[in-house]
Design a protein around this motif. Structure first.
Motif, mmCIF file in Angstrom:
data_model
loop_
_atom_site.group_PDB
_atom_site.id
_atom_site.type_symbol
_atom_site.label_atom_id
_atom_site.label_comp_id
_atom_site.label_asym_id
_atom_site.label_seq_id
_atom_site.Cartn_x
_atom_site.Cartn_y
_atom_site.Cartn_z
ATOM 1 N N LEU A 1 -11.412 2.877 -13.695
ATOM 2 C CA LEU A 1 -10.523 1.896 -13.553
ATOM 3 C C LEU A 1 -8.922 2.405 -13.816
ATOM 4 O O LEU A 1 -7.986 1.961 -13.108
ATOM 5 C CB LEU A 1 -10.573 0.278 -14.320
ATOM 6 N N ALA A 2 -8.757 2.998 -14.979
ATOM 7 C CA ALA A 2 -7.336 3.467 -15.377
ATOM 8 C C ALA A 2 -7.224 4.574 -14.401
ATOM 9 O O ALA A 2 -6.020 4.850 -13.916
ATOM 10 C CB ALA A 2 -7.741 4.058 -16.554
ATOM 11 N N THR A 3 -8.144 5.360 -13.959
ATOM 12 C CA THR A 3 -7.945 6.453 -13.084
ATOM 13 C C THR A 3 -7.428 6.019 -11.616
ATOM 14 O O THR A 3 -6.443 6.283 -11.018
ATOM 15 C CB THR A 3 -9.062 7.494 -12.862
ATOM 16 N N ASN A 4 -8.138 4.759 -11.315
ATOM 17 C CA ASN A 4 -7.650 4.071 -9.996
ATOM 18 C C ASN A 4 -6.413 3.735 -10.061
ATOM 19 O O ASN A 4 -5.584 3.385 -8.876
ATOM 20 C CB ASN A 4 -8.851 3.126 -9.683
ATOM 21 N N GLN A 5 -5.852 3.150 -11.087
ATOM 22 C CA GLN A 5 -4.518 2.666 -11.000
ATOM 23 C C GLN A 5 -3.473 3.576 -10.830
ATOM 24 O O GLN A 5 -2.751 3.245 -9.958
ATOM 25 C CB GLN A 5 -4.388 1.856 -12.638
ATOM 26 N N LEU A 6 -3.763 4.654 -11.614
ATOM 27 C CA LEU A 6 -2.800 5.868 -11.002
ATOM 28 C C LEU A 6 -2.828 6.513 -9.746
ATOM 29 O O LEU A 6 -2.023 6.569 -9.015
ATOM 30 C CB LEU A 6 -3.053 7.072 -12.290
ATOM 31 N N LEU A 7 -4.025 6.291 -9.141
ATOM 32 C CA LEU A 7 -4.288 6.967 -7.824
ATOM 33 C C LEU A 7 -3.899 5.909 -6.737
ATOM 34 O O LEU A 7 -3.102 6.215 -5.750
ATOM 35 C CB LEU A 7 -5.964 7.130 -7.437
ATOM 36 N N SER A 8 -3.901 4.734 -7.245
ATOM 37 C CA SER A 8 -3.355 3.524 -6.173
ATOM 38 C C SER A 8 -1.861 3.494 -6.249
ATOM 39 O O SER A 8 -1.216 3.312 -5.036
ATOM 40 C CB SER A 8 -3.954 2.189 -6.575
ATOM 41 N N GLN A 9 -1.316 3.734 -7.419
ATOM 42 C CA GLN A 9 0.242 4.197 -7.364
ATOM 43 C C GLN A 9 0.776 5.294 -6.676
ATOM 44 O O GLN A 9 1.662 5.049 -5.927
ATOM 45 C CB GLN A 9 0.814 4.083 -9.066
ATOM 46 N N TYR A 10 0.045 6.049 -6.829
ATOM 47 C CA TYR A 10 0.287 7.527 -5.922
ATOM 48 C C TYR A 10 0.133 7.211 -4.411
ATOM 49 O O TYR A 10 1.024 7.594 -3.697
ATOM 50 C CB TYR A 10 -0.670 8.383 -6.437
ATOM 51 N N MET A 11 -0.756 6.400 -4.174
ATOM 52 C CA MET A 11 -1.026 6.206 -2.789
ATOM 53 C C MET A 11 -0.004 5.352 -2.046
ATOM 54 O O MET A 11 0.505 5.715 -0.990
ATOM 55 C CB MET A 11 -2.393 5.436 -2.397
ATOM 56 N N TRP A 12 0.587 4.297 -2.986
ATOM 57 C CA TRP A 12 1.634 3.534 -2.423
ATOM 58 C C TRP A 12 2.879 4.319 -2.314
ATOM 59 O O TRP A 12 3.727 4.206 -1.146
ATOM 60 C CB TRP A 12 1.795 2.284 -3.489
ATOM 61 N N ALA A 13 3.036 5.237 -3.249
ATOM 62 C CA ALA A 13 4.278 6.159 -3.251
ATOM 63 C C ALA A 13 4.385 6.846 -1.873
ATOM 64 O O ALA A 13 5.274 7.223 -1.245
ATOM 65 C CB ALA A 13 4.428 7.051 -4.473
ATOM 66 N N GLN A 14 3.247 7.375 -1.666
ATOM 67 C CA GLN A 14 3.179 8.306 -0.558
ATOM 68 C C GLN A 14 3.233 7.694 1.051
ATOM 69 O O GLN A 14 3.371 8.346 1.854
ATOM 70 C CB GLN A 14 1.756 9.029 -0.513
ATOM 71 N N THR A 15 3.240 6.392 0.765
ATOM 72 C CA THR A 15 3.357 5.538 2.196
ATOM 73 C C THR A 15 4.715 5.031 2.458
ATOM 74 O O THR A 15 5.024 4.444 3.303
ATOM 75 C CB THR A 15 2.351 4.292 2.119
ATOM 76 N N ALA A 16 5.832 5.839 1.579
ATOM 77 C CA ALA A 16 7.069 5.173 1.746
ATOM 78 C C ALA A 16 7.727 5.216 3.106
ATOM 79 O O ALA A 16 8.148 4.370 3.716
ATOM 80 C CB ALA A 16 7.974 5.920 0.580
ATOM 81 N N GLU A 17 7.277 6.416 3.883
ATOM 82 C CA GLU A 17 7.773 6.647 5.008
ATOM 83 C C GLU A 17 7.107 5.863 6.000
ATOM 84 O O GLU A 17 7.751 5.356 7.054
ATOM 85 C CB GLU A 17 7.712 8.136 5.337
ATOM 86 N N ILE A 18 5.653 5.497 5.881
ATOM 87 C CA ILE A 18 5.065 4.678 6.853
ATOM 88 C C ILE A 18 5.520 3.233 6.467
ATOM 89 O O ILE A 18 5.912 2.529 7.615
ATOM 90 C CB ILE A 18 3.725 4.666 6.368
ATOM 91 N N ARG A 19 6.066 2.781 5.456
ATOM 92 C CA ARG A 19 6.742 1.428 5.149
ATOM 93 C C ARG A 19 7.882 1.097 6.065
ATOM 94 O O ARG A 19 8.362 0.273 6.233
ATOM 95 C CB ARG A 19 6.821 1.298 3.749
ATOM 96 N N GLY A 20 8.499 2.230 6.257
ATOM 97 C CA GLY A 20 9.723 2.216 7.198
ATOM 98 C C GLY A 20 9.685 2.598 8.528
ATOM 99 O O GLY A 20 10.914 2.492 9.122
ATOM 100 N N HIS A 21 8.352 2.667 8.980
ATOM 101 C CA HIS A 21 8.286 3.066 10.491
ATOM 102 C C HIS A 21 8.661 1.799 11.073
ATOM 103 O O HIS A 21 8.494 0.721 11.058
ATOM 104 C CB HIS A 21 6.956 3.341 10.586
ATOM 105 N N ARG A 22 9.482 2.208 12.318
ATOM 106 C CA ARG A 22 9.764 0.803 13.074
ATOM 107 C C ARG A 22 8.539 0.118 13.849
ATOM 108 O O ARG A 22 8.857 -1.046 14.248
ATOM 109 C CB ARG A 22 10.666 1.224 13.964
ATOM 110 N N HIS A 23 7.477 0.593 13.848
ATOM 111 C CA HIS A 23 6.255 -0.006 14.542
ATOM 112 C C HIS A 23 5.349 -0.618 13.526
ATOM 113 O O HIS A 23 4.063 -0.834 13.882
ATOM 114 C CB HIS A 23 5.767 0.507 15.837
#
Length: 460
Positions: free
Chosen positions: A355-377
């Protein structure tokens, strides 16, 4: 053996699930020869990152050595024995451990073969309980729109998406469908919590009108997975538990896809905040039935379990002549190999601080989607623990979704396969539900591939 030969043989005789088989005239099957960790490999050595844990099952990746070793040892001792009139060590130990880990008050474990069977067990057990309790008028169920609980007839009936159930409507129970608290539908400026409170009025009204004829309410806690990875605030669970208690209705928690750490806590039901009247209480709710499968065995073998309360068990406990017994069974109920795989999975959960490891992985996953979050579609990127969903819509506007027939998500899937990443979509929703053993560099590959696939799929 090469890929083409395996595809030819498969298409000659195998009817693949959840598939329009004619698609495979132009969309090649992916033959897999072996797998390890987060990776799949075909017959010609090409590797694919399993970003969806093979339909959300392999939570510790493929062929985890701890699970494999325990299965080998179990094979040397006992492969299978019927659970009617017999018992065995793996099922006893697994039941003891599940009761310790589950929300307090769930003390009895009834086993099945897969997620749909776990739901069938819960539905039948709730209905039968009320018959035994002298309330035969309670024979309906309340379910959320957009929910999905499996493909057998009872489970299908309480599902929401029409694409799965409409064809079979004449065969199905007729549940009472209540609008989902899906927070994708919230209005501009509304918080997830505000939207949840507003949407709960629909459930409260349904219970006021139908509690006298209702056995149970069934929900997927926090994430409606097959319905498009739609998510809602955990406050809904707290309010629902209180309302079911007030109205004398069971609550069924379908934790098949979201259990065992997928949402960031061991069970999604654990996220429910304490009620207002008791703010110092521990978070989490206890449903009357909790259905588990998928990650239960780490994805290695089919197994399901429905946990319930002692009071429900006692309603069936009587002399044989009373006819009150729960006469439901599966040939492989409580299979020793499946139970041993589940025990090994619980060992990994408890020993690896997942659970602790997943918290870090999930945070990293969110950070890596920054450009996707800004995609126009992209209309929304939402996340609950190790589940992240990307909703595609024209111009990024919720009110202008891409027509389903354009199959934009499938284009992302095709791009992912070309680049060695398995991104099986849900319509126009691209999602990540990777195994917990995924590494940061693999998350980067997953996100970059999804971004490039979205770029390609939304042109024109």
């Amino acid at each position: 053996m090469n890929n083409q030969e395996m595809m030819r043989r498969s298409l000659a005789h195998v009817w693949h699930p959840c598939t329009q088989m004619k698609d495979h005239e132009w969309l090649p099957l992916v033959p897999i020869k072996r797998a390890e960790g987060a990776w799949l490999e075909d017959f010609e050595g090409k590797r694919y990152l399993d970003a969806v844990s093979s339909w959300w099952t392999n939570i510790f990746g493929h062929r985890h050595p701890v699970i494999v070793e325990q299965l080998k040892q179990q094979l040397d001792t006992l492969d299978h024995i019927m659970l009617g009139g017999f018992t065995h060590e793996p099922v006893v130990e697994l039941s003891e451990r599940l009761v310790r880990l589950a929300p307090p008050g769930l003390t009895r474990c009834f086993y099945g073969d897969n997620g749909s069977s776990a739901i069938e067990i819960a539905l039948k057990m709730s209905f039968h309980y009320w018959q035994n309790a002298g309330k035969p008028q309670k024979r309906r169920f309340i379910a959320l729109t957009g929910g999905y609980h499996g493909e057998t007839l009872g489970a299908l009936a309480v599902g929401g998406p029409s694409m799965y159930r409409d064809t079979y409507a004449p065969l199905l129970l007729q549940p009472i469908h209540v609008r989902s608290p899906d927070c994708y539908e919230r209005g501009a400026g509304a918080s997830w919590e505000d939207h949840t409170r507003q949407m709960f009025r629909h459930m409260e009204l349904a219970l006021e009108q139908h509690a006298h004829e209702t056995c149970a309410v069934i929900v997927e806690p926090l994430v409606q997975c097959a319905g498009g990875m739609r998510m809602y605030h955990p406050l809904y669970l707290t309010m629902l538990r209180e309302a079911c208690d007030r109205h004398g209705v069971h609550l069924i928690a379908d934790e098949i896809a979201v259990g065992f750490g997928r949402t960031g806590r061991l069970f999604a039901s654990d996220w429910a905040p304490p009620p207002r009247r008791d703010p110092d209480a521990q978070p989490g709710i206890t449903p009357d039935f909790m259905c588990l499968s998928k990650g239960l065995t780490g994805g290695t073998l089919p197994l399901a379990v429905t946990l319930t309360r002692e009071s429900i068990y006692e309603a069936f406990y009587d002399e044989y002549q009373s006819g009150r017994a729960f006469l439901h069974s599966h040939s492989f109920t409580g299979n020793p190999l499946g139970c041993r795989a589940a025990l090994a999975t619980l060992d990994l959960i408890e020993e690896t601080r997942v659970l602790a490891t997943n918290q870090l992985l999930s945070q990293y996953m969110w950070a890596q989607t920054a450009e996707i979050r800004g995609h126009r579609h992209v209309a929304e990127v939402r996340q609950q623990g190790m589940i992240l969903a990307i909703e595609l819509a024209r111009g990024g506007r919720k009110e202008t979704p891409f027509p389903a027939g354009e199959r934009r998500g499938l284009r992302v899937y095709q791009h992912g396969l070309e680049k060695g990443v398995l991104l099986r979509p849900l319509g126009n929703v691209i999602y990540f539900m990777p195994p917990y053993v995924i590494e940061p560099k693999e998350i980067e590959l997953m996100c970059k591939t999804a971004l490039a696939g979205i770029d390609q799929a939304t042109r024109g």
